[in-house]
Design a protein around this motif. Structure first.
Motif, PDB file in Angstrom:
ATOM      1  N   THR B  10      -5.966 184.770  95.553  1.00 33.29           N
ATOM      2  CA  THR B  10      -4.824 184.701  96.475  1.00 33.29           C
ATOM      3  C   THR B  10      -4.522 186.079  97.048  1.00 33.29           C
ATOM      4  O   THR B  10      -4.269 186.227  98.246  1.00 33.29           O
ATOM      5  N   LYS B  13      -7.225 187.031  99.614  1.00 35.35           N
ATOM      6  CA  LYS B  13      -6.962 186.371 100.901  1.00 35.35           C
ATOM      7  C   LYS B  13      -5.836 187.061 101.642  1.00 35.35           C
ATOM      8  O   LYS B  13      -5.907 187.267 102.860  1.00 35.35           O
ATOM      9  N   GLU B  14      -4.787 187.387 100.921  1.00 28.86           N
ATOM     10  CA  GLU B  14      -3.615 188.035 101.523  1.00 28.86           C
ATOM     11  C   GLU B  14      -3.993 189.383 102.135  1.00 28.86           C
ATOM     12  O   GLU B  14      -3.576 189.715 103.248  1.00 28.86           O
ATOM     13  N   GLN B  17      -6.112 188.909 105.247  1.00 26.26           N
ATOM     14  CA  GLN B  17      -5.246 188.496 106.363  1.00 26.26           C
ATOM     15  C   GLN B  17      -4.489 189.696 106.921  1.00 26.26           C
ATOM     16  O   GLN B  17      -4.359 189.863 108.140  1.00 26.26           O
ATOM     17  N   GLN B  18      -4.015 190.541 106.020  1.00 32.09           N
ATOM     18  CA  GLN B  18      -3.261 191.727 106.441  1.00 32.09           C
ATOM     19  C   GLN B  18      -4.144 192.694 107.240  1.00 32.09           C
ATOM     20  O   GLN B  18      -3.709 193.256 108.242  1.00 32.09           O
ATOM     21  N   SER B  20      -6.625 191.826 109.072  1.00 30.90           N
ATOM     22  CA  SER B  20      -6.788 191.191 110.374  1.00 30.90           C
ATOM     23  C   SER B  20      -5.558 191.426 111.250  1.00 30.90           C
ATOM     24  O   SER B  20      -5.666 191.729 112.445  1.00 30.90           O
ATOM     25  N   ASP B  21      -4.381 191.309 110.664  1.00 31.94           N
ATOM     26  CA  ASP B  21      -3.140 191.491 111.421  1.00 31.94           C
ATOM     27  C   ASP B  21      -2.972 192.948 111.854  1.00 31.94           C
ATOM     28  O   ASP B  21      -2.599 193.234 112.991  1.00 31.94           O
ATOM     29  N   ASN B  94      -6.645 181.278 112.003  1.00 29.67           N
ATOM     30  CA  ASN B  94      -7.558 180.438 111.236  1.00 29.67           C
ATOM     31  C   ASN B  94      -8.647 181.239 110.550  1.00 29.67           C
ATOM     32  O   ASN B  94      -9.808 180.815 110.482  1.00 29.67           O
ATOM     33  N   SER B  95      -8.272 182.380 109.976  1.00 26.93           N
ATOM     34  CA  SER B  95      -9.195 183.178 109.159  1.00 26.93           C
ATOM     35  C   SER B  95      -9.588 182.382 107.917  1.00 26.93           C
ATOM     36  O   SER B  95      -8.726 181.858 107.222  1.00 26.93           O
ATOM     37  N   LEU B  96     -10.870 182.317 107.679  1.00 25.56           N
ATOM     38  CA  LEU B  96     -11.377 181.496 106.587  1.00 25.56           C
ATOM     39  C   LEU B  96     -12.468 182.263 105.852  1.00 25.56           C
ATOM     40  O   LEU B  96     -13.393 182.793 106.487  1.00 25.56           O
ATOM     41  N   MET B  98     -15.683 182.169 104.188  1.00 18.81           N
ATOM     42  CA  MET B  98     -16.793 181.215 104.206  1.00 18.81           C
ATOM     43  C   MET B  98     -17.665 181.354 102.959  1.00 18.81           C
ATOM     44  O   MET B  98     -18.431 180.439 102.631  1.00 18.81           O
ATOM     45  N   GLN B 108     -14.494 184.306 108.723  1.00 16.79           N
ATOM     46  CA  GLN B 108     -14.612 183.886 110.115  1.00 16.79           C
ATOM     47  C   GLN B 108     -13.215 183.583 110.666  1.00 16.79           C
ATOM     48  O   GLN B 108     -12.418 182.944 109.992  1.00 16.79           O
TER      49      GLN B 108
END
Lengths: 163, 163, 163
Positions: B10, B13-14, B17-18, B20-21, B94-96, B98, B108
């Protein structure tokens, strides 16, 4: 104000994200009467161009200084303004907590609003970023300030629906 | 490399995501000098068409093979390139994850970049997907590879600002 | 059905988000054969205009009532339909759990689909919202119902690829 003591950072992020999601569905589903409730009583809501924001110029397209003024806007939207029927569709992404000070969270997100008119065509209506100050009241996040900093200077019609 | 031992999924992933942001706000806020810092020293950054990517053809619009080359690009952007002023607005969603192999995460995401020029009009500039390899250095995620696989073949002006 | 007992709310949200992300990469990467697997056996998949949805009118652009019908659509897409080659790019954001009842989660998200044709131009193809009913089977989320409620009435070509 001591949210850090009671809420963990992950939970704070989750709640701020949820606020952002609820906000846009509220507008896009045309439940505008609920819209002021995302804000604190003494809030600021301003729609300002990228250039004026960067140069710290005060002129804004919309400038509300309290929840009461937001309610007035909704009331005008429902009863007074005359405008072409249209629908908004918001995409808000990449919300990022830029900092925190005394329980006030600075949050930035990118948005795009698409507009569909009665002819059924959809176009890019406006892009920009939200620059927010979020506080927690009774454990729930509220917008103390939302600046809508827009890129799109060419606004093809009266901006009547909040962004 | 043993992130799995120290970071939970978790949290991984966080953090991705950060990353990416932060990446997109860095570009959209025109803080390009910080942009190379999202990458590892020996990174790959490539902007490649959907078709060439699918057929495994090497030709790319931009191909940088190290952080140094990214810094050169920023320097050229600031000092050498001549281009029409414009602003980007990214929406990345929609970051995933893979897959993962030896501490390298395949991620992706879909993106759209809107462009606003000085006339104040905003248009869809480019859509596509990021295909990333993310590693963790001292607990922080870095792009070992970012492939910008674009759909939009028709690029109306020199592509000078990174996507 | 007792997901609440075995999965926490955070995990449920995470899994529903992941379903949403996987769904769009499946379509955009043209792995349509996997697409029916996001649904339950007795699912509903409907593409319906905003107006018909609001007025509770039954007429829909596409109406599938089982996973079998979804498989038929993919088969027709691959073998029977004749259409201009195109690529989709989805951006799906602001997924929000609106409610839960007997293990069925009501989830709403906003979407935009961009389309690129062989000329290399990308345009806004369709915007709208997903209105979903999500259930958990063996701990994994599945779409019991996905309503694609679209704003864009003007659909410039045969809608052959699922949204």
């Amino acid at each position: 104000m001591s949210n850090q003591e009671t809420l963990g950072l992950t939970e704070i992020k989750e709640k701020i994200q949820q606020l952002s999601d609820q906000y846009i569905h509220c507008i896009d589903d045309d439940r505008l009467e609920e819209w002021p409730e995302f804000f604190t009583e003494d809030c600021t809501y301003k729609i300002i161009s990228r250039e004026n924001y960067a140069r710290n110029l005060p002129s804004a397209l919309i400038y509300c200084k309290s929840k009461g003024m937001l309610k007035d806007r909704v009331s005008a939207h429902r009863n007074a303004n005359i405008f072409e029927a249209h629908f908004y569709r918001h995409i808000v992404s990449n919300s990022l907590i830029m900092g925190e000070s005394n329980g006030v969270y600075q949050v930035q997100s990118n948005y795009v609003v698409f507009q569909t008119k009665l002819d059924g065509n959809t176009e890019v209506y406006n892009t920009g970023k939200y620059v927010d100050q979020v506080v927690f009241e009774q454990g729930e996040p509220k917008l103390k300030e939302r600046l809508v900093v827009y890129d799109t200077l060419n606004i093809p019609s009266l901006l009547v629906t909040p962004i």
